[in-house]
Structures are given as C-alpha cells and as structure tokens.
Motif scaffolding. Structure first.
Motif, PDB file in Angstrom:
ATOM      1  N   ASP A 171       0.847  -1.180   0.000  1.00 34.34           N
ATOM      2  CA  ASP A 171       0.000   0.000   0.000  1.00 34.34           C
ATOM      3  C   ASP A 171       0.888   1.237   0.000  1.00 34.34           C
ATOM      4  O   ASP A 171       1.449   1.619   1.023  1.00 34.34           O
ATOM      5  N   ASN A 172       1.020   1.836  -1.168  1.00 30.82           N
ATOM      6  CA  ASN A 172       1.912   2.988  -1.306  1.00 30.82           C
ATOM      7  C   ASN A 172       1.520   4.138  -0.390  1.00 30.82           C
ATOM      8  O   ASN A 172       2.378   4.799   0.195  1.00 30.82           O
ATOM      9  N   ALA A 173       0.232   4.362  -0.260  1.00 31.46           N
ATOM     10  CA  ALA A 173      -0.219   5.447   0.602  1.00 31.46           C
ATOM     11  C   ALA A 173       0.166   5.158   2.045  1.00 31.46           C
ATOM     12  O   ALA A 173       0.704   6.018   2.753  1.00 31.46           O
ATOM     13  N   ALA A 174      -0.063   3.924   2.478  1.00 31.14           N
ATOM     14  CA  ALA A 174       0.256   3.563   3.856  1.00 31.14           C
ATOM     15  C   ALA A 174       1.762   3.679   4.103  1.00 31.14           C
ATOM     16  O   ALA A 174       2.194   4.113   5.176  1.00 31.14           O
ATOM     17  N   LEU A 211       1.200  10.948   2.215  1.00 25.57           N
ATOM     18  CA  LEU A 211       1.923  11.985   2.954  1.00 25.57           C
ATOM     19  C   LEU A 211       0.975  13.115   3.347  1.00 25.57           C
ATOM     20  O   LEU A 211       0.899  13.522   4.513  1.00 25.57           O
ATOM     21  N   ARG A 212       0.217  13.595   2.379  1.00 21.62           N
ATOM     22  CA  ARG A 212      -0.689  14.717   2.664  1.00 21.62           C
ATOM     23  C   ARG A 212      -1.700  14.350   3.750  1.00 21.62           C
ATOM     24  O   ARG A 212      -2.004  15.149   4.629  1.00 21.62           O
ATOM     25  N   ALA A 213      -2.204  13.115   3.667  1.00 24.62           N
ATOM     26  CA  ALA A 213      -3.205  12.681   4.649  1.00 24.62           C
ATOM     27  C   ALA A 213      -2.606  12.678   6.054  1.00 24.62           C
ATOM     28  O   ALA A 213      -3.228  13.164   7.012  1.00 24.62           O
ATOM     29  N   ALA A 214      -1.384  12.121   6.151  1.00 23.94           N
ATOM     30  CA  ALA A 214      -0.761  12.055   7.477  1.00 23.94           C
ATOM     31  C   ALA A 214      -0.527  13.461   8.031  1.00 23.94           C
ATOM     32  O   ALA A 214      -0.728  13.717   9.219  1.00 23.94           O
ATOM     33  N   LEU A 215      -0.122  14.359   7.156  1.00 23.94           N
ATOM     34  CA  LEU A 215       0.100  15.732   7.612  1.00 23.94           C
ATOM     35  C   LEU A 215      -1.215  16.389   8.006  1.00 23.94           C
ATOM     36  O   LEU A 215      -1.304  17.062   9.032  1.00 23.94           O
ATOM     37  N   ALA A 216      -2.222  16.139   7.180  1.00 23.09           N
ATOM     38  CA  ALA A 216      -3.521  16.760   7.444  1.00 23.09           C
ATOM     39  C   ALA A 216      -4.060  16.359   8.816  1.00 23.09           C
ATOM     40  O   ALA A 216      -4.663  17.171   9.520  1.00 23.09           O
ATOM     41  N   GLU A 217      -3.788  15.121   9.199  1.00 26.45           N
ATOM     42  CA  GLU A 217      -4.257  14.665  10.513  1.00 26.45           C
ATOM     43  C   GLU A 217      -3.699  15.515  11.644  1.00 26.45           C
ATOM     44  O   GLU A 217      -4.248  15.565  12.740  1.00 26.45           O
TER      45      GLU A 217
END
Lengths: 348, 348
Positions: A171-174, A211-217
């Motif tokens: 899972d590239n996103a993970a 990356l963006r999702a993790a930062l957004a959290e």
DNA sequence: CCGGCTTATGTAAGCGCTTACATAGCAGTT
DNA sequence: AACTGCTATGTAAGCGCTTACATAAGCCGG
C-alpha cells in the motif's frame, strides 16, 4: 525421412510423424509421451523419447498451440526495464513462470498509457494466457478488454485498499503515511516533497496522498514551493533541494523523496549547501537501493521486496492457469529502514 | 457467426473465415489485406479492415506461424536483468525489434553456462528466428547448434578482435588497456585490481588481460595480494580495498575496479581508512553509472553506451532476417571519463 | 476487336500438432 | 466360456492461417 519438395526452413527437420515412425507408434502416442507421460506404457514412452532424441525432435509450439489452444505464454507490463525495481520484479516472475513451462513476454510502456495499451493489445494478440501489470491507472477499458478475453491478470507493485483488481504489492499510501508518521513523531512540522512524475502513475499519486493525509491529521500541509515534481534522478533531487531551501519563507526541516535517487541527490546538495543532515534537515528515500546504506549519512528509506512481488504474482497467475480461482492476494509489507538521515529537528 | 459445438477458449471468437464472409471476400484476401496490403485493391482492403475491426479479429499467431513458418520471435540471452547494463541493452533491443513486429523472448543465465545453454534451447524450441547473446564464452557447440538451425545470431557487449562471431560491443581488453595507460601516464607503478567473478565471463577475463598486458609492456605486474575477485557489489569493493591496503609490503597507488559499484565501495572504504583519493590513491571504475559523477571525489570511469549496443544488435539481426547478409559490425567505442578520482601519485 | 500480358481474387492444400472417439486387448467375474 | 470394464493405443478430424496455383478480369497495341 526428409520430405520431398520444399525444404524446411532450418528447424530440426523432424515431425511428430517421423518420430512416430521411428518408434513404431502413432503420432497420438508421441504426443501423449510428451504431454501426458502417465498415459503411455513405460517401455513405449522410452522408445518414443529415444526416437525423439535421435531425430532431435521437439514439439513445434505453433502446431501445439493451434491444436491444443494453449500457448503457455504470459505477459508482463512494466513502465521500463531501466529501473531495478521493475527489472528484478520481472526477473523473479520469469524464473517462477518458466519453471512451470510458461514463457514470459515483456512489454514496456515507458510510463505512457497509450504505449501500455498497445503493448497489452500486442501481447493478447500473441496469445498470452495471463498478464501481470504494474499499477492500475491505465486506459479505461484496458482491464475489461483483458477480462473479456478470459485472460487472468494481476496488478503488481501497488495494493490499493478497495481496488477491484487482484494485486500483489504494498500500500503505497500507507508506506508514505508511515514515513510521515516517523518524521512527525520526531517533531517535524515543516515538510518538503520531491517526487517523480505522477501522471498515469497511481503508485506515486498514492504516496503523495499518503503523505498529505498524514500531515492533514496533524493540521499540517505542504507549501507549494516545497513540492517538486520531476525526473526520478539524482540530478533532479539536487536541483529540487536547492530550490526548496532557497524558497522564501521558513525552510522545511524534513524533505521526503519519492525514491532513493532523488533522496541521494538531496543529500548531496544539502552537503554542497552546508546544510547538515540530520541536524538541520531530515531526508527520506524510498526503495532501499544498495547505495542507500552507503551515503553519508546513511539514508532512512522504505524497503520493498520486488523479487517477492514477482514471485507472488507468478504464483497467483499460475494458480489461475491451473483453473483454480485464488482469492485476491493480501498486501505485502514494506519495511521502514531507519538510518541516520532522519532525526528530531534542532530546536528553533 | 460463432461456430456450433465447442466454445472458443475466450479469444476474440472470430476467424479469418468470419471476416472473409462479412467482407464478402475469400480468406486469402483477408490474409493478404493484413500481410501484403499492396496486393489488394484499396476499397477491398478497406472492407476487410472494417470487417476485422467489427469482429475484433486479429490474425492468430499460431495459425500464421504454422502456415507461414515464420514466428516473428527473437531471443536475447543475458546474464541477469538485475543489472542496468543488460537491462538497458535489452530495453533498446526490444524497442527496435518490436517496431518491426518482432517479439523478444528474454532468457537469463544467472551467469551460469548450463542455464545459458538451456535458455537457448528453450528459445530455439519456441521458434526464435534470431538471437542476441551476451558474451561468447558459452558451452562448446552452443553457437554451432544455433547456426545449424539456420538462426542468425549476434554476440553483444564484447567485441574481441579475431572472434569468429558477429558482435556488437566494445573491446574489453582495449578498454582496460586504456585505463591502465591513463594511470601509467600519470606515473603509477603499483596497481591493485578488484574485479567481479571471471568464470564463464569473457568480458571480465578480457579486462583483466588488458590490464595485465598494459602493465607487462612496462615490465610491471600485479601482486597476488593486490588482486581480489568477488561479487560485483559495493560491499565487496569496500572489503577488498581494506584487504589490499592492509596487505604486507608496499601499497598500490592505483586500484582499478571491474565496475563502478566496486569502485564506489573502494572510494567509501578509502575514506573510512583515512586514505585520500586521489592524493594517496587513484581509483577507477567501469560503466559510468549515474552515481559515478556524484561520488566524492567523482569517479574516473569508462562509459559504454549499452542502449546503443541493443539498438545495433537489433539492426544487425533485422538485416539478417531481411535475408541480407550484413558484414560483421565494427567495434563500438568506449569512452574514458576523466574525473577527480585519479591523479599522479604523490612523490615517494 | 482480338491475343497476350498484367493484375486482383479465389480455391484448396497443407503447416505440425492434439484429442475425441473408436478399437483392441486383457484381467477379472459370473 | 461369455461378458464386463478397464486401459493403452490408433484413427482421423481439425486448430486458423498462408500461399502456390488457377482463374477471371481488365488493358494495351496491332
């Protein structure tokens, strides 16, 4: 006995009929001796094999393919061979498949969706009975075309949760979320990103999203001037790091790279600019190439077992070819390799 | 109209006969419309093509191969795909051949002569009409077997003067002589050598010979403790440099490496040992990988255009397939790239 | 306006193999 | 001894296409 009239075009010259005559059996028995040995009496089998050896005969694949409607051909579609990641995937896939008598056709898309579609068409025309395809962002209808032919396929390298396709990959996103998490936990709040072209490339897009999702959290975001997209090469890594560090406004304390080549470039440029890694700047890569542990400082990166992807993809397809209907494979794990290119940002 | 009785195995379902019927012509015309368009009247050709598109028909290669005795298949034998050098050669070869409708089968020997022979046998059995083969040190009789089948072939990557085979590549011995000459001209007299496994590998053997010959011309020789043979990887380069520099007796002032990975390893270990490059030690590589100009100091190495080898090999084979009998290709030039890892030895 | 030439299309015979079906041979049963 | 049920082998019909050859149709000059 060579046929009268037209000469053969250089092939070994014998036909099943000749072997049959020499062995004193029918062509059906010759065929069975090769394709279903258990169905022919041992001593006859021996005779046939001996006759075949003597004449240097091997079944002619075109004749066999035509009569049996089996080609024993599989195809693999990759962006390019000029990349270890895909080359080793293909190598392992091929090793596994050829052990089962399946020959592999390789198609390169050069990261171009039209070429990809063309290659797939060509392979299907050649009669491939199974297909491994890197990534899932392809021309609409491509997978449908394949499925409509009844050809089993598997997506490789990426494993998107919720994808309708069977896939062998991670899972590239993970994976990028994990990298981001690592840096966030170290205390970083300002990030840069250097990545390869994302067009038609679901792997890269997923990484960026992760990356963006993790930062957004954490309520964080990437500043546009800290994001660079370009060729996956050392030179672009260098150039990008410079541009990011020279951009007006606060500098990032961590730069995440889409692969190790970009990260190595970033590392080299940081040194040239007198930016200390990891004290002033953390840098991460992706792939864990051989060079990654030799850089100064050694590179924190994500390791992916590409050969294992190839093997599992081969196994999946082989199972399909055996007529069974395997479950979609589970995702592979990528492994975060912590080295000295990442550390907590210095205070202030 | 689909045939009654047994269903097709998922392929597009139409045969030349169906296309012929739809277009109101004979199967011969259908065949000609695809294989010799100039022989069929334009408006008829159009009708046939339209009918084929409508039915989603493409000529079935097995039938075509059987009837025409042409497979449009070529094979390439390389040691491994896990090496940029060969991967890019294959990539270029394939690009060129597929432009002419030839599909490429890839066989990997894993640097093992028996596997090489097996792969070649398999490819011949599959009906390849031309072969590109890396190197010329293979099982005795392999080239004869190929020639006996009337299959044209070309040796790639190496070009040994006096070789009986057509080959597209450069003269490995001469390339290493050039490296040696460069170092000798700088004033070096004590040499070390770190190289990859030479068994069944004429390229590596030629390189070693080239170096030894150049040294011999000056009355020089390599001390055994300054010669290391092992895996072509950074780690072995490091380990070897240490062992060479720790050997009793005078240290070499120049270490020649069989490829860039070994040289990068040597460079890294020199730094770890506090040996200054190029002041205390000159180091050379081979291949000019992307990393070579990024090392500290940048690496003096030999550049080889692998893609060009692939292209020229493809062109040679294509010419053979066209029935012409091309002259053996001339050697390619390799290019010495002078960077900062070589310099005159410091006095004393 | 006819004979001979060229060119476009059709006819049909395979290419070398596999496989459904037919057959023969044999052992075991009744 | 006749019958059943196997299994091992043979017979022969294609698999889908190409291509040598036959044929028909046009074209030209005389």
């Amino acid at each position: 006995m060579a046929r009268a009239g037209k000469t053969r075009n250089g092939q070994s010259g014998a036909r099943a009929l000749d072997v049959a005559a020499l062995a004193g059996v029918s062509t059906a028995t010759v065929s069975r001796a090769f394709n279903a040995p258990e169905k022919v009496a041992p001593e006859i089998r021996e005779k046939v094999l001996k006759a075949a050896t003597e004449l240097g005969w091997m079944p002619h694949p075109a004749g066999a393919a035509l009569a049996s409607r089996r080609t024993w051909l599989a195809g693999v579609l990759i962006p390019t061979l000029d990349n270890d990641v895909f080359a080793s995937q293909v190598g392992a896939l091929q090793t596994r498949l050829s052990a089962d008598g399946v020959t592999v056709l390789i198609g390169c898309s050069n990261y171009d969706a039209d070429q990809a579609a063309n290659q797939v068409r060509t392979m299907l025309a050649r009669g491939v009975e199974a297909l491994a395809i890197v990534g899932e962002s392809h021309r609409p209808g491509m997978f449908e075309t394949i499925a409509a032919r009844g050809v089993p396929y598997v997506v490789t390298y990426s494993h998107r949760p919720g994808s309708p396709h069977p896939s062998v990959g991670f899972d590239n996103a993970a994976a990028f979320r994990r990298i981001a998490r690592h840096l966030l936990d170290l205390g970083h709040r300002d990030f840069g990103l250097i990545h390869q072209p994302s067009i038609d490339n679901d792997r890269v897009m997923a990484r960026i999203e992760g990356l963006r999702a993790a930062l957004a959290e954490e309520g964080l975001a990437l500043r546009p001037q800290h994001v660079r997209e370009g060729p996956a090469a050392i030179a672009f890594g260098r150039e990008s790091l410079r541009s990011i560090m020279e951009a007006p406004g606060p500098r990032p304390t961590a730069v995440v790279c889409g692969n190790d080549a970009l990260a190595i470039g970033a590392l080299l440029e940081a040194r040239a600019l007198g930016i200390r890694v990891p004290e002033d700047l953390s840098v991460t890569g992706f792939d864990d190439v051989a060079m990654a542990e030799q850089t100064d400082p050694p590179l924190t990166t994500m390791r992916v077992d590409n050969a294992e992807i190839g093997r599992q993809a081969a196994d999946y397809l082989l199972t399909c070819l055996a007529g069974r209907n395997p479950a979609h494979p589970p995702p592979l794990e990528s492994q975060l390799i912590l080295r000295a290119s990442t550390a907590a940002p210095s205070a202030g």
